[in-house]
Design an enzyme around this catalytic site. Sequence first.
Site, PDB file in Angstrom:
ATOM      1  N   LEU A  10       0.857  -1.190   0.000  1.00  0.00           N
ATOM      2  CA  LEU A  10       0.000   0.000   0.000  1.00  0.00           C
ATOM      3  C   LEU A  10       0.892   1.239   0.000  1.00  0.00           C
ATOM      4  O   LEU A  10       1.674   1.462   0.926  1.00  0.00           O
ATOM      5  CB  LEU A  10      -0.932   0.003   1.219  1.00  0.00           C
ATOM      6  CG  LEU A  10      -1.855  -1.218   1.369  1.00  0.00           C
ATOM      7  CD1 LEU A  10      -2.913  -0.950   2.438  1.00  0.00           C
ATOM      8  CD2 LEU A  10      -2.526  -1.588   0.049  1.00  0.00           C
ATOM      9  N   ARG A  17       3.532  15.127   5.542  1.00  0.00           N
ATOM     10  CA  ARG A  17       4.436  15.564   6.630  1.00  0.00           C
ATOM     11  C   ARG A  17       5.908  15.471   6.257  1.00  0.00           C
ATOM     12  O   ARG A  17       6.768  15.988   6.968  1.00  0.00           O
ATOM     13  CB  ARG A  17       4.136  14.777   7.906  1.00  0.00           C
ATOM     14  CG  ARG A  17       2.789  15.186   8.525  1.00  0.00           C
ATOM     15  CD  ARG A  17       2.378  14.253   9.627  1.00  0.00           C
ATOM     16  NE  ARG A  17       3.241  14.372  10.788  1.00  0.00           N
ATOM     17  CZ  ARG A  17       3.419  13.396  11.681  1.00  0.00           C
ATOM     18  NH1 ARG A  17       2.809  12.239  11.520  1.00  0.00           N
ATOM     19  NH2 ARG A  17       4.209  13.584  12.708  1.00  0.00           N
ATOM     20  N   GLY A  82      -9.392   4.245   2.630  1.00  0.00           N
ATOM     21  CA  GLY A  82      -9.046   3.325   3.712  1.00  0.00           C
ATOM     22  C   GLY A  82      -8.215   2.145   3.239  1.00  0.00           C
ATOM     23  O   GLY A  82      -8.160   1.837   2.040  1.00  0.00           O
ATOM     24  N   THR A  83      -7.576   1.472   4.200  1.00  0.00           N
ATOM     25  CA  THR A  83      -6.646   0.385   3.857  1.00  0.00           C
ATOM     26  C   THR A  83      -7.366  -0.793   3.192  1.00  0.00           C
ATOM     27  O   THR A  83      -6.819  -1.420   2.287  1.00  0.00           O
ATOM     28  CB  THR A  83      -5.877  -0.095   5.096  1.00  0.00           C
ATOM     29  OG1 THR A  83      -6.819  -0.319   6.161  1.00  0.00           O
ATOM     30  CG2 THR A  83      -4.859   0.920   5.562  1.00  0.00           C
ATOM     31  N   TYR A 351      44.602  12.979  -9.580  1.00  0.00           N
ATOM     32  CA  TYR A 351      43.323  12.706 -10.241  1.00  0.00           C
ATOM     33  C   TYR A 351      43.559  11.744 -11.397  1.00  0.00           C
ATOM     34  O   TYR A 351      44.325  12.040 -12.312  1.00  0.00           O
ATOM     35  CB  TYR A 351      42.676  13.989 -10.791  1.00  0.00           C
ATOM     36  CG  TYR A 351      41.455  13.661 -11.622  1.00  0.00           C
ATOM     37  CD1 TYR A 351      40.331  13.072 -11.035  1.00  0.00           C
ATOM     38  CD2 TYR A 351      41.432  13.881 -13.002  1.00  0.00           C
ATOM     39  CE1 TYR A 351      39.229  12.719 -11.796  1.00  0.00           C
ATOM     40  CE2 TYR A 351      40.322  13.531 -13.770  1.00  0.00           C
ATOM     41  CZ  TYR A 351      39.223  12.947 -13.153  1.00  0.00           C
ATOM     42  OH  TYR A 351      38.133  12.586 -13.900  1.00  0.00           O
ATOM     43  N   TYR A 372      39.483  15.721 -20.014  1.00  0.00           N
ATOM     44  CA  TYR A 372      38.307  16.424 -20.533  1.00  0.00           C
ATOM     45  C   TYR A 372      38.730  17.685 -21.257  1.00  0.00           C
ATOM     46  O   TYR A 372      39.500  18.501 -20.712  1.00  0.00           O
ATOM     47  CB  TYR A 372      37.411  16.764 -19.331  1.00  0.00           C
ATOM     48  CG  TYR A 372      36.048  17.321 -19.676  1.00  0.00           C
ATOM     49  CD1 TYR A 372      35.257  16.736 -20.641  1.00  0.00           C
ATOM     50  CD2 TYR A 372      35.553  18.430 -18.989  1.00  0.00           C
ATOM     51  CE1 TYR A 372      33.998  17.237 -20.937  1.00  0.00           C
ATOM     52  CE2 TYR A 372      34.299  18.938 -19.263  1.00  0.00           C
ATOM     53  CZ  TYR A 372      33.521  18.337 -20.244  1.00  0.00           C
ATOM     54  OH  TYR A 372      32.271  18.836 -20.522  1.00  0.00           O
ATOM     55  N   ARG A 425      59.133  19.345 -19.985  1.00  0.00           N
ATOM     56  CA  ARG A 425      59.166  20.544 -19.149  1.00  0.00           C
ATOM     57  C   ARG A 425      60.310  21.424 -19.624  1.00  0.00           C
ATOM     58  O   ARG A 425      61.206  20.966 -20.336  1.00  0.00           O
ATOM     59  CB  ARG A 425      59.391  20.151 -17.678  1.00  0.00           C
ATOM     60  CG  ARG A 425      60.719  19.472 -17.474  1.00  0.00           C
ATOM     61  CD  ARG A 425      60.887  18.904 -16.073  1.00  0.00           C
ATOM     62  NE  ARG A 425      62.220  18.393 -15.880  1.00  0.00           N
ATOM     63  CZ  ARG A 425      62.536  17.423 -15.047  1.00  0.00           C
ATOM     64  NH1 ARG A 425      61.591  16.847 -14.322  1.00  0.00           N
ATOM     65  NH2 ARG A 425      63.776  17.030 -14.907  1.00  0.00           N
TER      66      ARG A 425
END
Length: 452
Positions: A10, A17, A82-83, A351, A372, A425
């Site tokens: 159900l 709430r 109701g149930t 990373y 990326y 480098r």
Amino acid sequence: MTRTCLTIILAAGQGTRMKSDLPKVLHPVAGLPMAAHVARTAQSAGSQQIAVVVGHGGEAVRTALEPVVPGASFHVQHEQLGTGHAVLAARAAIASGHDDVLVVFGDTPLVRADVLAAMRAKLAEGAAVVVAGFRPESPFGYGRLVEKDGKLLAIREERDASSEEKAITYCNGGIMAFRGAEVLAILDAVGNDNAKGEYYMTDAVEIANARGLPVVASQVPTEDVIGVNTRAELAAVEAIWQQRTRQAMMAEGVSMAAPDTVFFHHDTVVAGDVTIEPNVVFGAGVEIAKGARIRSFSHLEGATVGEAAEVGPFARLRPGAVLGGKAKVGNFCEVKKADIGEGAKVNHLTYVGDAEIGAGANIGAGTITCNYDGCNKHLTEIGENAFIGSNSALVAPVKIGADAYVASGSVVTTDVPADAVAFGRARQENKDGLAPKLRAQFKAAKEASKTD
Ligand code: UD1
Ligand code: CA
């Protein structure tokens, strides 16, 4: 012959709430919607068919549950009357004919399979209706189990109860089990002549009794029937789920020095002899092989960790991270969609994303795979036993051959052959005696700025 079982969940309640746009039964416990917990538990208790009763606008519930509870049927209860009325919304599922029909609320995710199985066992022993009885700290608000000489006569809702009945402490946990052959006839006989004007599933007890059908209560632990109505109750239920899971993990040979600080996902798989240090969080889809160690403050999601591998402290494994046996991913490293080969080391401030790292490779501190370009993701391939010097940027797509070296501080934009050493480098130049002259120049500039 094994008995067949239909479970009706159900889930038509609004759950106002919770103050959420998400239907209540979809709020997750350990990352899985509450109603899916209930469905899976029902399946563990031998239920072959799951029927979910949803309310108006139940499409969201259907969309979310269909993939996690394949084969479930969905039935709309247009008005919440109701149930008892709710169960009848699943009339088509009931009509398919099952020995047992279980009815469980979608907002009670802690119900365990053995609790449902015990209720089914009572049906197998001949009961036509079985009620989950429990003894809450306070019975207020619950339906009371009205018994006489050990026989369950009726369930009386709070609003309909006499003061004598209100004094009863044995309550209805909400879950009911019905003999399949009788359930429709019984629930069709339920009326709405009560304080709430609802069709109460619980009236089945009196109706069955009047027809001379056996009705019994099956006592269940309070924990199993806790319903979630608020975010605070959701958090309390999550805490119990985590507690149970930690206990189960430790019983299976997982070590945790501070289990209360380790948080699992509903699908976390941890092998024996794994050690999980304090403050570790598992997201969806993590599998940890035997003997691995997950060190403090690590966050893992969609990751596979090989035998005797080591993760953390302070590591983040994102979806598609696959660590081979004895591989190491250390502090302040992030790994996404990458294979880290057996015994390879990614130990500090790195990373690694969209990469294949061969066995025994060593990735130096501060290495970044630049995967990326703002539009597409590209692959970095690093061969076995290659050595990537600290603070290198590997601009993908790029391949570093086996046993190659990349000099520290390199920006690698072209492939490095096996056994080669790549310097990417600027060459260092030393100017003898230049430092004092430079310092004097700087001082003079500072003095000049003061007099201005
Ligand atoms: C119900 C029981 C009560 C028991 C308590 C345990 C009935 C009549 N009462 O009371 O004896 O002690 O649970 O928590 O069964 N629902 C629908 N459609 C409806 C009405 C309800 O799907 O028309 C669902 C709700 O979303 C909820 C569940 O059924 O998940 C229970 O309904 P609720 O109205 O909360 O019943 P209680 O008053 O708590
Ligand atoms: Ca309720």
